[in-house]
Design an enzyme around this catalytic site. Structure first.
Site, mmCIF file in Angstrom:
data_model
loop_
_atom_site.group_PDB
_atom_site.id
_atom_site.type_symbol
_atom_site.label_atom_id
_atom_site.label_comp_id
_atom_site.label_asym_id
_atom_site.label_seq_id
_atom_site.Cartn_x
_atom_site.Cartn_y
_atom_site.Cartn_z
ATOM 1 C CB CYS A 33 -0.941 0.103 1.207
ATOM 2 S SG CYS A 33 -2.053 -1.286 1.362
ATOM 3 N NE ARG B 58 4.499 1.791 -0.575
ATOM 4 C CZ ARG B 58 5.577 1.433 0.099
ATOM 5 N NH1 ARG B 58 6.759 1.620 -0.420
ATOM 6 N NH2 ARG B 58 5.484 0.888 1.288
ATOM 7 C CD1 TRP C 120 -0.470 -5.753 -3.766
ATOM 8 C CD2 TRP C 120 -0.392 -6.577 -1.696
ATOM 9 N NE1 TRP C 120 -0.080 -7.068 -3.851
ATOM 10 C CE2 TRP C 120 -0.027 -7.599 -2.593
ATOM 11 C CE3 TRP C 120 -0.407 -6.873 -0.329
ATOM 12 C CZ2 TRP C 120 0.330 -8.883 -2.186
ATOM 13 C CZ3 TRP C 120 -0.065 -8.158 0.088
ATOM 14 C CH2 TRP C 120 0.300 -9.141 -0.841
ATOM 15 C CG ASN D 135 1.926 0.642 4.032
ATOM 16 O OD1 ASN D 135 1.557 -0.493 3.750
ATOM 17 N ND2 ASN D 135 3.173 1.041 3.892
ATOM 18 N N GLY D 136 0.130 -1.208 6.318
ATOM 19 C CA GLY D 136 0.631 -2.143 7.334
ATOM 20 C C GLY D 136 -0.441 -3.165 7.645
ATOM 21 C CD GLU E 138 16.763 -11.356 -10.586
ATOM 22 O OE1 GLU E 138 16.304 -12.006 -9.641
ATOM 23 O OE2 GLU E 138 16.305 -10.238 -10.923
ATOM 24 C CE LYS F 109 13.263 -9.467 -12.225
ATOM 25 N NZ LYS F 109 13.901 -8.989 -11.036
ATOM 26 C CD GLU G 186 9.560 -9.878 -10.875
ATOM 27 O OE1 GLU G 186 8.944 -9.438 -9.912
ATOM 28 O OE2 GLU G 186 10.794 -9.828 -10.974
ATOM 29 C CG HIS H 24 20.072 -35.899 -11.168
ATOM 30 N ND1 HIS H 24 20.601 -37.167 -11.059
ATOM 31 C CD2 HIS H 24 21.113 -35.089 -11.456
ATOM 32 C CE1 HIS H 24 21.904 -37.113 -11.246
ATOM 33 N NE2 HIS H 24 22.246 -35.864 -11.497
ATOM 34 C CE LYS I 275 11.155 -1.544 -6.753
ATOM 35 N NZ LYS I 275 11.809 -2.543 -7.610
HETATM 36 C C1 F6R Z 1 11.571 -9.051 -8.068
HETATM 37 C C2 F6R Z 1 11.635 -8.197 -6.892
HETATM 38 C C3 F6R Z 1 11.391 -8.809 -5.564
HETATM 39 C C4 F6R Z 1 12.231 -8.092 -4.483
HETATM 40 C C5 F6R Z 1 11.852 -8.625 -3.097
HETATM 41 C C6 F6R Z 1 12.692 -7.986 -2.017
HETATM 42 O O1 F6R Z 1 11.874 -8.342 -9.226
HETATM 43 O O2 F6R Z 1 11.866 -7.017 -6.998
HETATM 44 O O3 F6R Z 1 11.627 -10.173 -5.571
HETATM 45 O O4 F6R Z 1 13.586 -8.319 -4.733
HETATM 46 O O5 F6R Z 1 10.504 -8.374 -2.860
HETATM 47 O O6 F6R Z 1 12.530 -6.611 -2.007
HETATM 48 P P1 F6R Z 1 13.588 -5.694 -1.296
HETATM 49 O O7 F6R Z 1 14.868 -5.790 -2.044
HETATM 50 O O8 F6R Z 1 13.011 -4.316 -1.331
HETATM 51 O O9 F6R Z 1 13.734 -6.230 0.100
#
Ligand code: F6R
Length: 612
Positions: free
Chosen positions: A2, A27, A74, A100-101, A487, A491, A494, A510, A607
């Site tokens: 949020c 967010r 969110w 937010n929380g 990674e 990417k 998501e 395996h 995010k």
């Molecule tokens: C994926 C992504 C997430 C963050 C994860 C941790 O692209 O951005 O997997 O890496 O939510 O977020 P931070 O780095 O802010 O703790």
């Protein structure tokens, strides 16, 4: 998650608030709402879905108030709906609140309030807050602003969980109260106005001077003044911190999407992150750290703890720490760390990596490590974020604001900083001096090599166009390349919603090789000459079963063996993840674009994950 934003000043608040919400939409984007102080009381407008639904609401342009609060959601408690959208008001409509929380004890509080005659109209945890404030407000006998402050304080002390709150009260129309606990909130200071936000970039175009709040610091905002109080409501002094980020760094600057812009910002992000820490002729410097050979020799284990992409950066960090410093290292997913009773003690060094510095699980893991007596280092991209305030030592990546939900430049900056850190430790331990000198000079050349890698975009786009309709893909790598494969798979998942799996190249046979059939795409990262032969054999194993193969490499290989080869610049294998991931970031980006998806705001994601 949020996002919350607030304004108190002399300008019309609603356009500022909506502009802030648009910037905070990463967010969460399940619903949005706004409340302003109008001549006839508190306004309240909200709707499901994105912020654009809110600014299309009839009457929003008529809001004249110069004080207001706003929220983009969110959903956690209660499905996305208009009733569950913020702001929430108490039954008497005296208070308007955005939050937010998560309030963990909201069920008990709801029951208590219901028993005291309050009614609830939403399924949210938040709705208890304005009503609880009202409950205490009624009991206060004085009529000045201390009545409001005390009611807010008492309500906050009853809340268990995390919260960043903005509160308006129609009885005190020239005031706003804000407070936080374990959820982010900053106050930007203008000349006779204040901007409040969940993060700095959303209000960076208005000011660079910020008050960074600690838990349970209550702020009473009036036009042109901000008064700060501690948990017991004693007034305290607070200085502003000037943030050096350039306001234009949080704009798209002509790019279609933030993600693409951030991919292209990687040369500068890496250059800034290395900064003056690495010098080819002198020792590596970390002003923030004061470690000695004696201390580092006493470390029995390094724990890297993080989530998601940051955890993938940690996998590279572990590799480097073990190879360059010979210190045994582990990587933990932050949400698992706390519950596995880790063997952390005073001889452990725990390194927490988080772009936002607000990830709840990572913060909780840091607190636990401190309780167990370990030394803690935070690596974050956001100055003054919660993680950095908890850690014994804080070091920063200098990637600039990262707005796209999918992390790109923050990841490569994290890996860069971890490489610099491993070099710094290795110099203190007086190990591997020739290798260290080589790595230092290669690090300084990285930004140029990333620029070269970015010129491969068209080739990568071509391959993406061939496979964008697929349902599953596999990513392979050996050694440090496996971390990049992980990674790259994340990417792709998501932002393109294609199912992707990553494997250590030798492990596929395996079991998972059973999934390989005609035309399944297998993408391999191959940057270490010592591992090439074996990895090529693994690719052959899938190619003979009909897989379409893409290889990202800087090795001299027979290109006829593969469907497509992307040649990246030569670089020492220890630093290769900083380059080899870039074609795969672009790959995910182009697929998502071709599928017509919202690259910057993928579904179900936010995010900054401030809930555990
Ligand atoms: C994926 C992504 C997430 C963050 C994860 C941790 O692209 O951005 O997997 O890496 O939510 O977020 P931070 O780095 O802010 O703790």
């Amino acid at each position: 998650m949020c996002g919350i934003v607030g304004y108190i000043g002399t300008k019309k608040a609603s356009p500022i608030l909506i502009n802030g919400l648009i910037r905070l939409e990463y967010r969460g984007y399940d619903s949005a709402g706004i409340s302003t102080v109008e001549k006839n009381g508190l306004s309240l407008m909200k709707d499901m879905g994105r912020v654009k639904n809110l600014y299309n609401l009839k009457g929003i342009d008529d809001l004249e108030g110069t004080i207001g609060i706003a929220h983009t959601r969110w959903a956690t408690h209660g499905k996305p709906s208009k009733e569950n959208s913020h702001p929430h008001m108490d039954n008497s409509k005296t208070f308007s609140v955005v939050h937010n929380g998560i309030i963990e004890n909201y069920n008990e509080l709801r029951k208590f309030l219901t028993d005291n005659g309050y009614t609830f109209y939403s399924q949210t945890d938040t709705e208890v807050i304005p009503n609880l404030i009202h409950y205490y407000y009624k009991k206060e006998t004085n009529s000045d602003i201390s009545r409001l402050l005390k009611a807010v304080q008492k309500a906050c002390l009853d809340l268990i969980g995390s919260f960043a709150l903005e509160i308006l009260c129609c009885d005190f129309p020239d005031n706003m109260i804000v407070v936080r606990k374990d959820s982010p909130l900053v106050i930007g200071k203008g000349s006779d106005e204040c901007y409040i936000s969940s993060d700095i970039p959303a209000i960076l175009s208005f000011t660079r001077d910020f008050y960074l709040l600690k838990d349970y610091e209550f702020v009473l905002l009036q036009r042109g003044s901000a008064k700060f109080y501690d948990k017991d409501l004693n007034e305290i002094d607070k200085e502003t911190t000037t943030i050096e980020w350039d306001a234009s760094s949080s704009e798209k600057n002509g790019y279609d999407d933030y993600m693409l812009k951030e991919i292209y910002e990687q040369p500068i992000a890496i250059r800034e992150t290395i900064g003056s820490r690495i010098n080819s002729n002198s020792k590596t410097e970390f002003d923030e750290l004061n470690f000695t050979k004696e201390y580092l020799s006493s470390v029995n284990k390094i724990y890297f703890v993080a989530c998601g992409t940051a955890m993938h950066a940690a996998l590279v960090g572990k590799n480097l720490m073990e190879k360059l410093c010979r210190i045994s290292s582990e990587v933990d997913i932050a949400s698992e760390f706390r519950y596995r009773d880790p063997l952390v003690d005073k001889n452990s060094l725990c390194i927490f990596i988080s772009q936002s510095g607000e990830t709840a699980d990572t913060i909780a893991a840091l607190k636990l490590s401190k309780e167990k007596g370990a030394k803690t280092i935070s690596i974050s991209n956001v100055i003054g974020s919660s993680l950095t305030r908890e850690a014994d030592y804080s070091i920063y990546t200098h990637a600039g604001p990262e707005i796209a939900v999918a992390s790109t430049k923050a990841y490569t900056s994290q890996v860069t900083l971890l490489s610099v850190l491993a070099i710094y430790f290795s110099e203190i331990l007086e190990l591997n001096s020739d290798l260290i000198n080589k790595l230092k000079s290669e690090l300084l050349e990285l930004p140029k090599k990333i620029e070269t890698t970015l010129t491969l975009a068209d080739k990568i786009k071509d391959f993406a166009m061939q496979v964008y309709q697929e349902k599953d893909m596999f990513f392979l790598g050996r050694g440090i390349d496996e971390a990049v494969a992980k990674e790259a798979a994340l990417k792709l998942k998501e932002i393109s919603y294609i199912h992707a799996e990553s494997y250590a190249a030798g492990e596929l046979k395996h079991g998972a090789i059973a999934l390989i059939e005609n035309d399944v795409t297998v993408i391999t990262v191959m940057t270490d000459s010592k591992l090439v032969e074996k990895t090529v054999s693994n690719i052959q194993e899938v190619a003979t079963r009909g897989a379409k193969t893409l290889v990202v490499t800087n090795q001299d290989i027979d290109c006829n063996l593969f469907d497509k080869v992307i040649h990246i610049p030569e670089v020492h294998p220890y630093l290769a993840p900083i380059i080899s991931v870039i074609p795969l970031q672009l790959f995910a980006y182009y697929i998502s674009k071709e599928k017509g998806l919202d690259v910057d705001k993928p579904r179900n994601l936010a995010k900054s994950v401030t809930v555990e």
